[in-house]
Design an enzyme around this catalytic site. Structure first.
Site, PDB file in Angstrom:
ATOM      1  CG  PHE A 141      41.231 -48.411  -0.136  1.00  0.00           C
ATOM      2  CD1 PHE A 141      42.553 -48.710   0.155  1.00  0.00           C
ATOM      3  CD2 PHE A 141      40.256 -48.787   0.777  1.00  0.00           C
ATOM      4  CE1 PHE A 141      42.907 -49.358   1.344  1.00  0.00           C
ATOM      5  CE2 PHE A 141      40.595 -49.435   1.967  1.00  0.00           C
ATOM      6  CZ  PHE A 141      41.927 -49.717   2.240  1.00  0.00           C
ATOM      7  CG  ASP A 226      34.285 -50.861  -2.447  1.00  0.00           C
ATOM      8  OD1 ASP A 226      33.517 -50.495  -1.531  1.00  0.00           O
ATOM      9  OD2 ASP A 226      35.476 -51.190  -2.266  1.00  0.00           O
ATOM     10  CE  LYS A 255      35.916 -46.799   5.426  1.00  0.00           C
ATOM     11  NZ  LYS A 255      36.430 -47.496   4.244  1.00  0.00           N
TER      12      LYS A 255
HETATM   13  C1  LIG Z   1      37.235 -48.619   3.901  1.00  0.00           C
HETATM   14  C2  LIG Z   1      36.997 -49.211   2.560  1.00  0.00           C
HETATM   15  C3  LIG Z   1      37.159 -50.580   2.330  1.00  0.00           C
HETATM   16  C4  LIG Z   1      37.714 -51.512   3.367  1.00  0.00           C
HETATM   17  O1  LIG Z   1      36.867 -51.653   4.466  1.00  0.00           O
HETATM   18  P1  LIG Z   1      37.419 -52.439   5.777  1.00  0.00           P
HETATM   19  O2  LIG Z   1      36.200 -52.478   6.650  1.00  0.00           O
HETATM   20  O3  LIG Z   1      38.539 -51.635   6.333  1.00  0.00           O
HETATM   21  O4  LIG Z   1      37.840 -53.769   5.328  1.00  0.00           O
HETATM   22  C5  LIG Z   1      36.843 -51.078   1.078  1.00  0.00           C
HETATM   23  N1  LIG Z   1      36.393 -50.273   0.115  1.00  0.00           N
HETATM   24  C6  LIG Z   1      36.223 -48.946   0.288  1.00  0.00           C
HETATM   25  C7  LIG Z   1      35.695 -48.120  -0.826  1.00  0.00           C
HETATM   26  C8  LIG Z   1      36.518 -48.364   1.519  1.00  0.00           C
HETATM   27  O5  LIG Z   1      36.393 -47.055   1.693  1.00  0.00           O
END
Ligand SMILES: *Cc1c(COP(=O)(O)O)cnc(C)c1O
Length: 400
Positions: A141, A226, A255
């Site tokens: 994700f 990420d 986050k």
């Molecule tokens: C939540 C998340 C995102 C997206 O972040 P947003 O602030 O909602 O755009 C991207 N990568 C990972 C691994 C995430 O957990």
């Protein structure tokens, strides 16, 4: 409250965009690991705004610093510096592999910046314009912008949004042989979460990340982590890659970084940043003094309150508690996994029902990957909070 809860909920459901399906709860305030709704009911918050509220709610140091910042300076644009921005960059660079920082406002944007950085590095610096392919993992994700959903290796996030961004391909997570087979000299970057979050709290195997690093080096590709969910202390080290000893070229954060204030960052090495020049990319709100002040306080409090150790110890305690529940409710919880305070308990098609029953018992959790309960509480939780959460979950399981 000046308006009735029922009336507000009716208005909320009527006006909210249909992509969300919030529970019938209106939260009014938070204090540490606790949230209080408009009827006075208190909940133990193991969602923490989806791994966002790293310091819990209304942490005194964050509140005080933000009050001061609001009274002094909110925004100036990236045509100028602020001390807050510089001091957050200093902290991020000191604690990581990176040499420079780009600020933006969300995880998806931080990944967009990572993709744009990799593409420009390959075309302008590495003199390899053919290296446009971005390889990502199945069940990953990476956010909801068009390129970020394209990188996201889950078809449900693509449904109805074609055409997607070109030159993204997928390879199975934790499968080194497939990674070998899917690699070639047109790969410009590989993006991977050290622990898949939304995909179901699935840690990468060290061998997999090592192979990714080696293949990237052999083929002149860049490795992007990420760490939007895993970063900023969540796993018991400042960044999850530090557990693995396998360093990326680019890393995205969001986050937990602002403890609830929207702030995100893309970090990379000096070599990779050569790919951007003045005007290559920008974000109007990116790195404003309110956001970066929050980030600076979050990092300082993580150090001052030993929250990395706390995440490690409380995470262990939580996994032990969940494993005991798994023994007692053997047919429900089938696996417990995770690192630090990023914990998953797999429980098949019962997951959503358990989330609802847990909420009835005053425990907020959610699902990841459809079949896994996700526990990402504030990093400040105490041993007593963990015991209470496990006890509430036990009561919820008894009712399933
Ligand atoms: C939540 C998340 C995102 C997206 O972040 P947003 O602030 O909602 O755009 C991207 N990568 C990972 C691994 C995430 O957990």
């Amino acid at each position: 409250m000046s308006r009735s809860v029922d009336e507000l909920l009716a208005r909320g459901h009527a006006l909210n965009s249909p992509n969300y399906a919030p529970a019938d709860i209106i939260f009014e305030r938070g204090d540490g690991v606790w949230l209080t709704d408009s009827t006075g009911t208190r909940y133990l918050d193991f969602v923490a705004g989806i791994a966002v509220c790293a310091l819990g709610h209304a942490h005194p140091r964050l509140s005080e610093a933000l009050h001061d910042q609001v009274d002094r300076l909110l925004h100036v644009s990236n045509m100028y510096f602020t001390q807050e921005q510089i001091e957050l960059m200093e902290r991020l660079v000191e604690r990581s592999f990176a040499d420079r920082v780009f600020f933006c406002n969300s995880g998806a944007e931080a990944n967009e910046a990572a993709f744009k950085l990799a593409r420009r590095y390959q075309s302008k610096i590495a003199d390899a314009p053919e290296k446009t392919k971005i390889l990502s993992m199945k069940s990953s994700f990476h956010g909801r912008t068009l390129a970020a959903i394209t990188a996201t290796g889950q078809p449900k996030y693509h449904d109805g949004f074609a055409p997607l961004a070109p030159r993204f391909e997928y390879t199975p997570f934790n499968n080194t042989e497939a990674l070998h087979n899917n690699f070639d000299d047109t790969v410009g970057a590989v993006i991977v979460e050290p622990i898949q979050g939304e995909g179901g709290i699935r840690p990468a195997r060290q061998e997999f990340l090592r192979t990714a690093r080696t293949l990237c080096d052999e083929h002149g590709a860049l490795l992007i982590y990420d760490e939007v969910q895993t970063g900023v202390g969540r796993t018991g080290s400042m960044f999850a890659y530090q557990h693995y000893g396998v360093t990326p070229d680019i890393m995205s954060l969001a986050k937990g970084l602002g403890g609830g204030v929207p702030v995100a960052a893309t970090l990379a090495t000096e070599e990779v940043w050569q790919g951007w020049k003045r005007g290559s990319h920008a974000s109007t709100f990116g790195g404003n003094p309110l956001a970066t002040r929050a980030g600076k306080i979050v990092l300082d409090v993580i150090d001052d309150e030993d929250l990395l150790d706390n995440a490690h110890e409380r995470g262990q305690q939580l996994r032990d508690g969940l494993r005991a529940l798994a023994d007692d409710f053997g047919n429900i919880i089938t696996d417990v996994r995770g690192t630090g305070l990023m914990v998953g308990a797999e429980c098949g098609n019962k997951a959503s029902e358990i989330v609802d029953r847990a909420r009835d018992e005053g425990l907020l959790i959610n699902t990841a990957g459809g079949d896994t309960l996700r526990f990402v509480p504030p990093l400040i939780i105490s041993a007593d909070h963990v015991d209470q959460a496990v006890e509430r979950l036990r009561r919820a399981l008894e009712r399933c």
